[in-house]
Design an enzyme around this catalytic site. Structure first.
Site, PDB file in Angstrom:
ATOM      1  N   LYS A 116      45.487  14.671  42.154  1.00 58.30           N
ATOM      2  CA  LYS A 116      45.694  15.851  42.996  1.00 58.30           C
ATOM      3  C   LYS A 116      44.949  17.087  42.503  1.00 58.30           C
ATOM      4  CE  LYS A 116      48.545  13.168  45.165  1.00 58.30           C
ATOM      5  NZ  LYS A 116      48.191  12.565  46.444  1.00 58.30           N
ATOM      6  N   PHE A 202      53.917  29.186  44.015  1.00 55.53           N
ATOM      7  CA  PHE A 202      54.908  28.541  44.879  1.00 55.53           C
ATOM      8  C   PHE A 202      55.092  29.329  46.172  1.00 55.53           C
ATOM      9  CE2 PHE A 202      59.399  28.098  46.275  1.00 55.53           C
ATOM     10  CZ  PHE A 202      59.345  26.766  46.647  1.00 55.53           C
ATOM     11  N   HIS A 208      54.486  22.896  57.115  1.00 57.45           N
ATOM     12  CA  HIS A 208      53.582  21.825  56.701  1.00 57.45           C
ATOM     13  C   HIS A 208      52.681  21.481  57.883  1.00 57.45           C
ATOM     14  CE1 HIS A 208      53.038  17.448  55.134  1.00 57.45           C
ATOM     15  NE2 HIS A 208      51.931  18.141  55.163  1.00 57.45           N
ATOM     16  N   ASN A 290      45.455  12.814  52.359  1.00 59.66           N
ATOM     17  CA  ASN A 290      45.897  11.430  52.525  1.00 59.66           C
ATOM     18  C   ASN A 290      44.730  10.607  53.052  1.00 59.66           C
ATOM     19  OD1 ASN A 290      48.553  12.191  51.823  1.00 59.66           O
ATOM     20  ND2 ASN A 290      48.851  12.910  53.906  1.00 59.66           N
ATOM     21  N   ARG A 292      44.375   7.701  54.480  1.00 56.17           N
ATOM     22  CA  ARG A 292      44.839   6.560  55.284  1.00 56.17           C
ATOM     23  C   ARG A 292      45.094   7.018  56.721  1.00 56.17           C
ATOM     24  NH1 ARG A 292      49.440   8.705  52.622  1.00 56.17           N
ATOM     25  NH2 ARG A 292      50.885   9.554  54.196  1.00 56.17           N
ATOM     26  N   VAL A 295      51.523   7.728  59.810  1.00 55.94           N
ATOM     27  CA  VAL A 295      52.580   7.337  60.744  1.00 55.94           C
ATOM     28  C   VAL A 295      52.433   8.121  62.063  1.00 55.94           C
ATOM     29  CG1 VAL A 295      55.079   7.324  61.144  1.00 55.94           C
ATOM     30  CG2 VAL A 295      54.180   6.804  58.858  1.00 55.94           C
TER      31      VAL A 295
HETATM   32  C1  MV4 Z   1      54.435  23.067  47.531  1.00 54.70           C
HETATM   33  C2  MV4 Z   1      55.470  23.840  48.094  1.00 54.70           C
HETATM   34  C3  MV4 Z   1      55.421  25.199  47.907  1.00 54.70           C
HETATM   35  N1  MV4 Z   1      54.415  25.757  47.192  1.00 54.70           N
HETATM   36  N2  MV4 Z   1      53.449  23.665  46.829  1.00 54.70           N
HETATM   37  C4  MV4 Z   1      56.309  18.799  48.503  1.00 54.70           C
HETATM   38  C5  MV4 Z   1      55.667  17.450  48.486  1.00 54.70           C
HETATM   39  C6  MV4 Z   1      54.258  17.642  48.062  1.00 54.70           C
HETATM   40  N3  MV4 Z   1      53.383  16.836  48.848  1.00 54.70           N
HETATM   41  C7  MV4 Z   1      53.987  19.091  48.220  1.00 54.70           C
HETATM   42  N4  MV4 Z   1      55.258  19.743  48.397  1.00 54.70           N
HETATM   43  C8  MV4 Z   1      55.369  21.086  48.354  1.00 54.70           C
HETATM   44  N5  MV4 Z   1      54.394  21.746  47.680  1.00 54.70           N
HETATM   45  C9  MV4 Z   1      53.462  24.974  46.671  1.00 54.70           C
HETATM   46  N6  MV4 Z   1      52.496  25.543  45.961  1.00 54.70           N
HETATM   47  C10 MV4 Z   1      56.461  23.188  48.827  1.00 54.70           C
HETATM   48  C11 MV4 Z   1      56.416  21.814  48.957  1.00 54.70           C
HETATM   49  C12 MV4 Z   1      57.448  21.226  49.772  1.00 54.70           C
HETATM   50  C13 MV4 Z   1      57.130  20.603  50.975  1.00 54.70           C
HETATM   51  C14 MV4 Z   1      55.805  20.471  51.420  1.00 54.70           C
HETATM   52  C15 MV4 Z   1      55.523  19.857  52.601  1.00 54.70           C
HETATM   53  C16 MV4 Z   1      56.555  19.364  53.400  1.00 54.70           C
HETATM   54  C17 MV4 Z   1      57.829  19.469  52.986  1.00 54.70           C
HETATM   55  C18 MV4 Z   1      58.158  20.089  51.774  1.00 54.70           C
HETATM   56  C19 MV4 Z   1      59.487  20.191  51.363  1.00 54.70           C
HETATM   57  C20 MV4 Z   1      59.778  20.791  50.181  1.00 54.70           C
HETATM   58  C21 MV4 Z   1      58.760  21.302  49.364  1.00 54.70           C
END
Ligand code: MV4
Length: 453
Positions: A116, A202, A208, A290, A292, A295
């Site tokens: 990553k 963060f 998303h 990703n 691939r 879904v």
């Molecule tokens: C983050 C974030 C907030 N800030 N990165 C969760 C899974 C991983 N693929 C990335 N994730 C996150 N990364 C930063 N810098 C919050 C999450 C996250 C999240 C991201 C996408 C979809 C759902 C989520 C649920 C909780 C936290």
């Protein structure tokens, strides 16, 4: 085009890939575990080969078993679907060594995106917006403190080999950092066999949003716009829609163009998805890629009219994007997908067993991707997705109305399903208004529990 393709998957995606092959005149080979003997992907394939006992590690994840089946059946190519072998660079390498085309990107690119922090640096180099954070791995608590001071709290520690939220820790202050660093490191080492961590600023309750990309084997890349995937629980998506109401035409166009340039630079091939977090200022920041088919690909198919799985097969056989895609890609209407899981809609406990009644909705703008049927069996060994209900309307309001209609006609008896949960979410005023982020489900479930329903 390929003469014969092996589908290294099960369930609805195996059927989806088989269907694309059939429509392209390609012969199909299914592989199956002993638990899937009576599955539709076995019944509808031209040939089927049992590759082992029910457990994933003994069958669908058993590289020698899948490769042996491919050699016995003498296939030209393997389509991995999603999950299982789809992002396994070692598997793609074994395919290459066995003269079998792996339908996906080259193993080198899969490996790059699987690390990553390397993916992050590759995106940064190509001017894709990334979050402020460390340049590569953070080797010690001391360096983590230095980066956190530079980036500003809160920060998040992530596993370089991560995904699905494991090995992640949110750090809100200096004194929390040492313990959380060691916890993330230990969790990542245990889960992925590699404890390396990197750091990002963060983002609280982001949305998303992900971009669907296609790249051919001649250096051409196209963006098929974005999907909004914020309605999820514990990193399992429940509802996705396309396009996102939050992405302006200008942002879509500019980021799409940047991503095309980036993927061409990386040497990307085939279908791929670039994931972003959207912050409160509606800015998008890359998090991971990703490598691939996903879904939720059908919602992109609905709004673009492009069959993404056929595109994957044609790209892997050497076709150019200009032969595959329409002259100008445009967004038509709005699409929403609900993932129907065989699980208790209150406590989310998987519900395996025999289906006794099964009625699938249909009609204009309604698509159901499933490998289930009345009298079908849901084995306890695999994930709980039993169907994807996809609707396509001229706008979001029509798509919502269609989804509510279709959910009310979707009947599954014998096992518990998430259908009623979806119906409740579609009643939610915030969801209906498009006002939600990745914290939506947790708040929704908390308030539902508090209201005693
Ligand atoms: C983050 C974030 C907030 N800030 N990165 C969760 C899974 C991983 N693929 C990335 N994730 C996150 N990364 C930063 N810098 C919050 C999450 C996250 C999240 C991201 C996408 C979809 C759902 C989520 C649920 C909780 C936290």
């Amino acid at each position: 085009m390929f003469r014969k393709v092996l589908v290294a998957n099960r369930g609805e995606i195996a059927l989806r890939v088989l269907n694309a092959c059939k429509e392209l005149g390609i012969r199909t080979v299914a592989v199956y575990s002993e638990a899937d003997r009576n599955s539709l992907h076995v019944r509808f394939a031209d040939e089927a080969i049992c590759i082992g006992p029910p457990r994933l590690s003994d069958s669908y994840l058993n590289v020698p078993a899948v490769i042996s089946a491919a050699e016995i059946a003498d296939v030209d190519a393997i389509h991995p679907g999603y999950g299982l072998m789809s992002e396994n660079a070692n598997f793609a390498e074994v395919c290459r060594a066995s003269n079998i085309k792996f339908i996906g990107p080259p193993p080198e690119v899969t490996r790059l995106m699987g690390e990553k922090e390397k993916a992050r640096q590759a995106m940064k180099k190509a001017k894709v917006p990334i979050l402020p954070g460390s340049d590569g791995i953070v080797p010690s608590v001391e360096e983590a403190q230095a980066w956190a001071k530079k980036v500003g709290f809160p920060v998040i520690l992530k596993a370089k080999a991560g995904g699905g939220g494991r090995g992640m820790r949110i750090v809100r202050s200096t004194d929390e950092l040492p313990n959380l660093f060691h916890a993330a490191n230990a969790e990542a080492a245990n889960a992925f066999g590699n404890g390396d961590l990197y750091m990002e600023k963060f983002i609280d309750d982001p949305r998303h949003i992900e971009f669907q990309m296609l790249a051919d084997e001649h250096g051409n890349v196209a963006s098929l716009f974005e999907r909004e995937c914020s309605i999820q629980r514990r990193h399992q998506k429940l509802i996705e829609e396309a396009p996102s109401l939050q992405v302006t035409p200008k942002l879509r166009e500019e980021l799409g163009r940047t991503l095309c340039r980036c993927l061409a630079e990386i040497g990307y091939q085939n279908a791929g998805t670039v994931e972003f977090l959207m912050d409160a200022n509606h800015e998008l920041h890359f998090i991971e890629m990703n490598t691939r088919i996903q879904v939720e690909h059908p919602i992109t198919e609905a709004i673009t009219g492009v069959d993404l799985v056929k595109a994957q097969l044609r790209i892997a056989s050497g076709d150019r994007l200009e032969e595959i895609l329409p002259g100008k890609l445009e967004i038509r209407g709005h699409a929403i997908e609900c993932r129907i899981n065989a699980e208790d809609p209150r406590r989310f406990i998987p519900s395996a067993g025999q289906i006794s009644a099964f009625n699938v909705p249909g009609g204009n703008g309604v698509r159901v991707d499933t490998a289930q049927y009345a009298e079908g069996m849901i084995p306890p060994y695999y994930d709980s997705l039993i169907a994807k209900l996809i609707v396509h309307g001229c706008d979001r309001a029509e798509a919502i109305a269609k989804m509510e209609r279709a959910l009310s006609q979707f009947v599954v008896q014998g096992v518990e399903t998430s259908i009623s949960l979806h119906q409740e979410i579609f009643q939610d005023a915030g969801f209906r208004a498009g006002k939600f982020d990745t914290g939506f489900m947790e708040r929704f479930l908390t308030s539902r529990a508090a209201s005693g329903e």
